[in-house]
Design a protein around this motif. Structure first.
Motif, short mmCIF file in Angstrom:
data_model
loop_
_atom_site.label_atom_id
_atom_site.label_comp_id
_atom_site.label_asym_id
_atom_site.label_seq_id
_atom_site.Cartn_x
_atom_site.Cartn_y
_atom_site.Cartn_z
N MET A 147 1.03 -1.11 -0.07
CA MET A 147 -0.10 -0.14 -0.10
C MET A 147 0.94 0.98 0.43
O MET A 147 1.62 1.25 0.55
N ASP A 148 0.43 2.21 -1.01
CA ASP A 148 1.20 3.16 -1.16
C ASP A 148 0.26 4.65 0.02
O ASP A 148 -0.51 5.34 -0.48
N LEU A 149 1.09 4.92 0.91
CA LEU A 149 0.42 5.28 1.97
C LEU A 149 1.13 7.16 2.65
O LEU A 149 0.89 7.60 2.82
N SER A 150 1.80 7.14 1.02
CA SER A 150 2.83 8.75 1.01
C SER A 150 1.38 9.60 0.22
O SER A 150 0.46 9.39 -0.27
N GLY A 151 1.70 11.05 1.08
CA GLY A 151 0.67 11.67 1.14
C GLY A 151 -0.87 11.57 2.47
O GLY A 151 -1.39 12.30 1.57
N ILE A 152 -0.64 10.31 2.58
CA ILE A 152 -2.26 10.32 3.21
C ILE A 152 -1.94 10.20 5.11
O ILE A 152 -1.06 9.98 5.68
N ASP A 153 -2.55 11.12 5.70
CA ASP A 153 -2.08 11.60 6.98
C ASP A 153 -3.04 10.06 7.56
O ASP A 153 -4.51 11.13 7.93
N ARG B 136 -2.87 4.37 14.09
CA ARG B 136 -2.67 5.55 12.89
C ARG B 136 -1.50 6.38 13.01
O ARG B 136 -0.54 6.68 11.62
N ARG B 137 -1.02 7.08 14.42
CA ARG B 137 -0.04 7.93 14.40
C ARG B 137 1.25 6.81 13.55
O ARG B 137 2.14 7.09 12.79
N GLU B 138 1.27 5.17 13.79
CA GLU B 138 2.20 4.37 14.00
C GLU B 138 2.26 3.94 12.41
O GLU B 138 2.85 3.32 11.12
N GLY B 139 1.51 4.27 11.48
CA GLY B 139 1.12 3.98 10.44
C GLY B 139 0.04 2.07 9.52
O GLY B 139 0.52 1.60 8.16
N THR B 140 0.35 1.95 10.78
CA THR B 140 -0.03 0.37 10.95
C THR B 140 -1.66 0.14 11.01
O THR B 140 -2.27 -0.99 10.86
N VAL C 116 -9.26 -0.91 8.65
CA VAL C 116 -7.98 -1.39 8.42
C VAL C 116 -6.87 -2.18 8.82
O VAL C 116 -5.87 -0.91 9.58
N HIS C 117 -6.54 -3.29 9.53
CA HIS C 117 -4.98 -3.06 10.56
C HIS C 117 -3.93 -4.42 10.16
O HIS C 117 -4.45 -4.85 9.45
N ARG C 118 -3.13 -4.25 10.50
CA ARG C 118 -1.71 -4.61 10.19
C ARG C 118 -1.19 -4.66 8.76
O ARG C 118 -0.83 -5.09 7.70
N ILE C 119 -1.46 -3.33 8.66
CA ILE C 119 -0.95 -3.01 7.56
C ILE C 119 0.09 -2.68 7.65
O ILE C 119 1.31 -2.26 7.82
N GLY C 120 1.35 -2.93 6.24
CA GLY C 120 2.34 -3.46 6.34
C GLY C 120 3.02 -4.69 7.12
O GLY C 120 4.42 -4.60 6.79
N GLN C 121 2.33 -5.35 7.57
CA GLN C 121 2.76 -6.26 8.49
C GLN C 121 1.95 -7.80 8.56
O GLN C 121 3.04 -8.77 9.10
N HIS C 122 1.09 -8.71 7.23
CA HIS C 122 1.18 -9.86 7.26
C HIS C 122 1.14 -10.28 5.72
O HIS C 122 1.01 -9.34 5.01
#
Length: 184
Positions: A1-7, A68-72, A90-96
């Motif tokens: 997932m590309d979270l660049s530009g997303i706060d 949210r702060r950690e991006g996960t 939406v959980h485990r972003i970038g972790q699974h």
């Protein structure tokens, strides 16, 4: 997932009827009331029994915003007509390796309105729209209501993960695993 530009700390997802927003301090009492439901406590091991105001405050002002702060994770309060009706994310972003996981629960008094399926669909679309190769969710094989929600949200059941779920009493449960892919 590309979270660049997303706060993620301020990200809001909207549907025709719902606002999926960051938790606010004024959500504590609604979370506390909802998590008194035996159904929520039965299926969500993270909901302690008894569930206290301190637990609700810890989730609303601590754990949910931290993800949210950690991006996960994109943890959300589900709001309909200006009132809190549940929680999701939406959980485990970038972790699974299976991709990010979608989860949800709806307060007892708000059930039967299709909010869970609508929120789960919107959260999956959000993640896929940001490049997730797939999203998944799991539901105890005995939780037929959650499995029906997954299907209404456009998820396809892939199989059963044996002894995947751990419950607070030390028991284990099998989980039906569902997924959505871009193009589903």
């Amino acid at each position: 997932m590309d979270l660049s530009g997303i706060d993620l700390t301020t990200e809001v997802v909207r549907t025709d009827r719902l606002v999926l927003r960051p938790f606010r301090e004024d959500d504590v009492d609604a979370v506390l009331a909802a998590c008194q439901s035996p159904d929520i406590a039965r299926w969500i091991a993270a909901v302690s029994v008894p569930y206290t105001r301190a637990d609700a405050a810890g989730w609303v002002t601590g754990e949910a915003p931290a993800m949210r702060r950690e991006g996960t994770g994109l943890t959300v309060a589900i709001e309909a007509d200006g009132r809190f009706v549940g929680s999701g994310g939406v959980h485990r972003i970038g972790q699974h390796p299976m991709g990010p996981e979608v989860g949800y629960w709806i307060a007892p008094e708000a059930r039967g309105n299709g909010y869970a399926a609508e929120a789960a669909h919107a959260l999956a679309e959000w993640a896929i729209g940001l490049g997730a190769h797939r999203v998944y969710l799991v539901a105890d094989v005995l939780n037929t209501g959650s499995q029906a929600v997954a299907r209404r949200a456009g998820f396809t059941q892939e199989g059963v993960l044996r002894s995947y779920l751990a419950y607070r009493d030390g028991s284990r449960g099998d989980a039906a695993v569902f997924s959505r892919l871009p193009g589903d």
